[in-house]
Design a protein around this motif. Structure first.
Motif, short mmCIF file in Angstrom:
data_model
loop_
_atom_site.label_atom_id
_atom_site.label_comp_id
_atom_site.label_asym_id
_atom_site.label_seq_id
_atom_site.Cartn_x
_atom_site.Cartn_y
_atom_site.Cartn_z
N ASP A 14 37.10 63.72 42.10
CA ASP A 14 38.07 62.66 42.62
C ASP A 14 37.85 63.13 44.10
O ASP A 14 37.83 62.13 44.72
N GLU A 15 37.73 64.26 44.33
CA GLU A 15 38.02 64.78 45.82
C GLU A 15 36.65 64.36 46.56
O GLU A 15 36.85 63.88 47.68
N THR A 18 36.51 60.59 47.20
CA THR A 18 37.48 60.08 48.31
C THR A 18 37.01 60.63 49.61
O THR A 18 36.94 59.76 50.45
N ARG A 41 41.11 53.37 43.40
CA ARG A 41 40.97 54.53 42.29
C ARG A 41 41.66 53.99 41.26
O ARG A 41 42.96 53.67 41.40
N TYR A 47 36.55 54.16 39.80
CA TYR A 47 36.49 53.63 41.11
C TYR A 47 35.92 52.50 41.56
O TYR A 47 35.53 51.87 40.58
#
Length: 101
Positions: A14-15, A18, A41, A47
């Motif tokens: 996720d990091e 992003t 998200r 995503y």
């Protein structure tokens, strides 16, 4: 106006997704005919993006370009879904130029 919706699963964290959203956002500012892009998200862990285009022709030109072709590799897409819709009516037409289809 045309709405282009993309939804995908990625092998990345996720990091990292992003971070890539932020790093690549600047490149989309120069795309002719792209009125807006929303980075998403989903609660499912997927995503995606919602692209708002001035026309189908602008969207198709983008789809044949290098930036669009790089998406699957950059985001390590495992599976994806794409959908396209013509805008029939905008609730707030003063904020959008809507053409009837």
């Amino acid at each position: 106006m045309v709405i282009h919706i993309v939804r995908f699963r990625s092998a990345l964290s996720d990091e990292r997704i992003t971070e890539l959203f932020h790093l690549r956002a600047r490149e989309y500012l120069a795309i002719p005919g792209l009125l807006q892009k929303y980075y998403l998200r989903f609660r499912s862990g997927e995503y995606g993006g919602v692209y708002v285009w001035d026309s189908a022709a602008s969207m198709e030109r983008f789809m044949t370009g290098d930036l669009a072709r790089s998406i699957c590799d950059v985001y390590r897409v495992e599976e994806s879904m794409r959908d396209v819709a013509d805008v029939v009516l905008a609730l707030r037409p003063e904020n959008a130029s809507v053409q009837s289809t």
